[in-house]
Each structure stands twice: as structure tokens, then as C-alpha cells.
Write a protein that holds these residues in place. Structure first.
Motif, short mmCIF file in Angstrom:
data_model
loop_
_atom_site.label_atom_id
_atom_site.label_comp_id
_atom_site.label_asym_id
_atom_site.label_seq_id
_atom_site.Cartn_x
_atom_site.Cartn_y
_atom_site.Cartn_z
N TYR A 186 -0.10 3.17 -7.27
CA TYR A 186 -1.01 2.59 -8.25
C TYR A 186 -0.35 2.52 -9.62
O TYR A 186 -0.44 1.49 -10.32
CB TYR A 186 -2.29 3.41 -8.32
N GLU A 187 0.33 3.58 -10.02
CA GLU A 187 0.99 3.60 -11.33
C GLU A 187 2.06 2.52 -11.42
O GLU A 187 2.28 1.94 -12.49
CB GLU A 187 1.63 4.98 -11.57
N LYS A 199 -5.06 -3.30 -6.69
CA LYS A 199 -4.62 -2.01 -7.24
C LYS A 199 -5.43 -0.86 -6.65
O LYS A 199 -4.88 0.19 -6.30
CB LYS A 199 -4.73 -2.04 -8.76
N LEU A 200 -6.75 -1.06 -6.52
CA LEU A 200 -7.59 -0.02 -5.94
C LEU A 200 -7.31 0.15 -4.44
O LEU A 200 -7.40 1.25 -3.90
CB LEU A 200 -9.06 -0.34 -6.16
N GLU A 251 -7.58 -6.20 -9.76
CA GLU A 251 -7.98 -4.79 -9.69
C GLU A 251 -8.29 -4.39 -8.26
O GLU A 251 -8.08 -3.24 -7.87
CB GLU A 251 -9.19 -4.56 -10.59
N VAL A 282 -4.39 -0.07 -3.05
CA VAL A 282 -3.21 0.79 -3.00
C VAL A 282 -3.58 2.24 -3.31
O VAL A 282 -3.12 3.18 -2.64
CB VAL A 282 -2.14 0.27 -3.98
N LEU A 283 -4.41 2.43 -4.33
CA LEU A 283 -4.78 3.79 -4.74
C LEU A 283 -5.64 4.50 -3.70
O LEU A 283 -5.47 5.70 -3.46
CB LEU A 283 -5.54 3.72 -6.07
N GLU A 284 -6.55 3.78 -3.05
CA GLU A 284 -7.62 4.42 -2.27
C GLU A 284 -7.46 4.29 -0.75
O GLU A 284 -8.38 4.66 -0.02
CB GLU A 284 -8.98 3.81 -2.67
N THR A 320 -0.10 7.65 -3.09
CA THR A 320 -1.12 6.65 -3.41
C THR A 320 -1.23 6.45 -4.92
O THR A 320 -1.28 5.33 -5.42
CB THR A 320 -2.48 7.07 -2.84
N LYS A 336 -0.13 -0.95 -11.78
CA LYS A 336 -1.38 -1.03 -12.55
C LYS A 336 -1.27 -1.92 -13.78
O LYS A 336 -2.27 -2.46 -14.25
CB LYS A 336 -1.86 0.36 -12.96
N HIS A 388 0.80 -1.23 0.00
CA HIS A 388 0.00 0.00 0.00
C HIS A 388 0.83 1.28 0.00
O HIS A 388 0.41 2.29 -0.55
CB HIS A 388 -0.99 0.01 1.18
#
Length: 353
Positions: free
Chosen positions: A206-207, A220-221, A217, A223-225, A202, A210, A172
Motif C-alpha cells: 500500500y505504501e 490501493k485498498l 483508492e 492491495v492493503l486489505e 500488505t 498510495k 496485490h
């Protein structure tokens, strides 16, 4: 005095007493109820695949280090596993230019954590039992992955989803490897511009992952959110509860708790009790169901530990109460009197120090 414990066949002590009759998968009787375990019965039970409930004397419990049925079951990383996990996390943070290798190493850690959970499916956690390093970055990733997985277990998530929660937890904060060190470890309050840079971790994380096709997914989300709040006050997208992925909602709670209790270069760590109280005051930022499951997992004061209450007296914890980590049942070391901090009105104002 006999205590009932549930243990793996390999750990059954001789002279314990089997609680219920045991049968193999074909229905063949292995041992009758109330059978005393001798060497012959012990050898037969090595072919039994599930845990076994046996009556064990207090003396045997003490000698063997077994827990009583009312004791806490705590998720623990043994020293060898801690060493392997630390090496794995170090490899991850040294492999950020190769996302596939990085994610493979993270997945291995997640699978190892899941394997331990299989042995103790109803475990709670105390952070001291999973600490792999004094280095915050490495410790934090494993803490969040482990806590997230245990919270998810209380949700009844599938094995694959639990693996993904642990994997997202390990990864994360990987985007922080792209944050300049003078911002990441600044021993003072960040400026607005510096905070904007810090918050970019964040999206950067994700980048980094991804395009790794074998990572779901959901991971990945997560980590992003993981810094999104259910009231819409989080980042990077300002999502509200209905739009935040489930893994992210789980990781948010684990991430905040670990950040609060851990000492950093720019702040002192809070006590676990203080951290819980702060999170309860921030309740509108968390998914309530996730927070409730977190409260059911965290074990602040394991059974047998000695604490001081606000009356200045020493008490021993004799039982933790599911969902109320600040309100165990305790016994006075002075008088032997038991006090239920959840239901005893006289104790409601007592605060564990």
C-alpha cells in the motif's frame, strides 16, 4: 448431427447454417435464418459486429476445434500473450523503485486481460490455462488478477471496476519485494517474529502505491486489505465484512485458492478439488457472495476430461454445473451410463480423485 455454436463472424465455417436472421445497425438484412453459409454470405457477415449463432455439423466442429454450446468456455492466455504478460510482470517487479512506471505496466496487463475477457464474457477459469510461469511470484499475481476479474464479471461490475480488480490482483503482493528473502522463501515454519514481518507485506505494498494519483483508492485498498477476513481474523487491520473493500473481498478468495493449489518451497500444492473443499470449510472467513461467484467461475474438470471417482471407475465429464465445480455430470467409460453427481443420491458420497 448438428450442434448450435455461437462464434465471431471471422470464425464461421462454410456450410454452417445461420440460426436467426441477421441485420446490420441500420436494419438492413444481411442474411435470412436457415441460410447456408457460402463464401458470399461469409464475406457479407464480416461486417456484422456481434457473435453469430450457427448450426454446425459434428464433423465441422471437430475439424475447426469449435466448442459445442454445452461445452465449457474457459478463459485462456495464448502462448504469445503469456510471453508478453510474463515480460510485463518481470518489469513490474524490477521497477519497484519507480511506483508510477510499475503501476503503468500493471495497468497495461490489466487492460490486456480485460480485452481477452471481452471476447469470452461468460468464461470460467482453469489455472492451467492462464499459467505464465513456474516462478510463483509472477504466476500468482496474474492468477489472482485474472480470477478476481472473472469473479467480478459475475457480480456485474463495470468495465472500470473490472480493470481495477485485475490491476489490484497484479499488484496485490508487490509489498513482498520488501520482505527479506530468508523470510519470504524460508523452507520451514516461520517463527512468530518472522510471520509478523511477512504479514507486513500488505501495508508495504500500500505504501508503495498510495501516492500514485492515477490509481484508484479501490485498487490501493485491495492491495492493503487482501488478507482481511470477514470474521475479523485477518490482517493488517482486523476488519470485518462490512468494512472490507469489495475488491479486497474478491482478491481474498482468489488469493487463497491460488495459494492452496500452488507448490511452494515450504509446502506441496493441494489438488484443485481438495482446495475447494478446504475453502468450503473456511467459509466464515470469506464473503459468501464472492465465494459463490468464485464457485460459479472455477472449472476443475473441463468437459471431455476423464476422472476417477471413489468407486475406482473412470468417467468422462459431459457437463459442469454452475456453482458446483465438484459435482459435474459424468459418463461411465465402461457402460456409457450418465451420472449426475449433484442430484443422483447414489453419487452423493462419491469424491472425485
Amino acid at each position: 448431427m448438428q450442434e448450435l455454436v455461437e462464434i465471431h463472424p471471422k470464425d464461421i465455417p462454410l456450410n454452417s447454417i445461420i440460426k436467426d436472421s441477421l441485420f446490420d445497425k441500420r436494419g438492413v438484412l444481411l442474411a435470412k435464418r436457415n441460410t447456408v453459409v457460402d463464401q458470399g454470405i461469409y464475406d457479407i457477415l464480416q461486417h456484422y459486429e456481434d457473435k453469430v449463432k450457427v448450426w454446425v455439423s459434428d464433423e465441422l466442429l471437430s475439424d475447426l476445434g469449435l466448442h459445442k454450446e454445452n461445452d465449457d468456455v474457459i478463459f485462456e492466455l495464448k502462448e504469445e500473450i503469456k510471453k508478453q504478460t510474463l515480460e510485463g510482470v518481470q518489469y513490474i517487479y524490477n521497477s519497484t523503485e519507480n511506483p508510477k512506471e510499475m503501476c503503468t505496466a500493471a495497468n497495461d496487463i490489466a487492460e490486456n486481460l480485460l480485452g481477452i475477457l471481452k471476447e469470452v464474457p461468460d468464461a470460467g477459469f482453469n489455472l492451467e490455462m492462464i499459467k505464465i510461469s513456474d516462478e510463483y511470484t509472477f504466476k500468482h499475481s496474474v492468477d489472482v488478477g485474472t480470477m478476481g476479474m472473472l469473479i467480478g464479471k459475475r457480480f456485474g461490475l463495470s468495465r472500470i471496476m473490472l480493470r481495477d480488480v485485475a490491476l489490484a490482483g497484479v499488484l496485490h503482493d508487490i509489498g513482498k519485494t520488501k520482505i527479506p528473502d530468508e523470510v519470504l522463501n524460508k523452507p520451514a515454519k516461520l517463527t512468530d517474529d518472522e510471520f509478523k514481518v511477512m504479514r507486513s507485506h500488505t501495508a508495504l505494498g500500500y505504501e508503495m502505491i498510495k501516492d500514485v494519483d492515477y490509481i484508484s483508492e479501490d485498487v490501493k485498498l485491495g492491495v492493503l486489505e487482501h488478507h482481511e477476513n470477514v470474521d475479523g481474523s485477518g490482517y493488517p487491520l482486523g476488519l470485518n465484512n462490512g468494512r472490507i473493500s469489495k475488491i479486497a473481498r474478491i482478491l481474498t478468495v482468489a488469493d487463497v485458492y491460488d495459494a492452496l493449489v500452488t507448490k511452494r518451497v515450504y509446502k506441496a500444492g493441494k489438488s484443485p478439488s481438495e482446495s475447494i473443499e478446504m475453502m468450503m470449510a473456511m467459509v466464515n472467513k470469506f464473503d459468501h457472495e464472492v465465494l459463490n461467484n468464485f464457485m460459479g467461475c472455477v472449472i476443475l474438470h473441463p468437459v471431455g476430461s476423464v476422472i476417477t471417482l471413489s468407486d475406482g471407475k473412470l468417467y468422462q465429464v459431459v457437463k459442469n454445473q454452475d456453482g458446483y465445480p465438484l459435482r459435474p455430470v459424468v459418463k461411465s467409460l465402461e457402460t456409457g451410463e450418465e451420472r449426475d453427481l449433484l442430484h443422483d443420491i447414489d453419487c452423493l458420497s462419491l469424491v472425485i480423485k
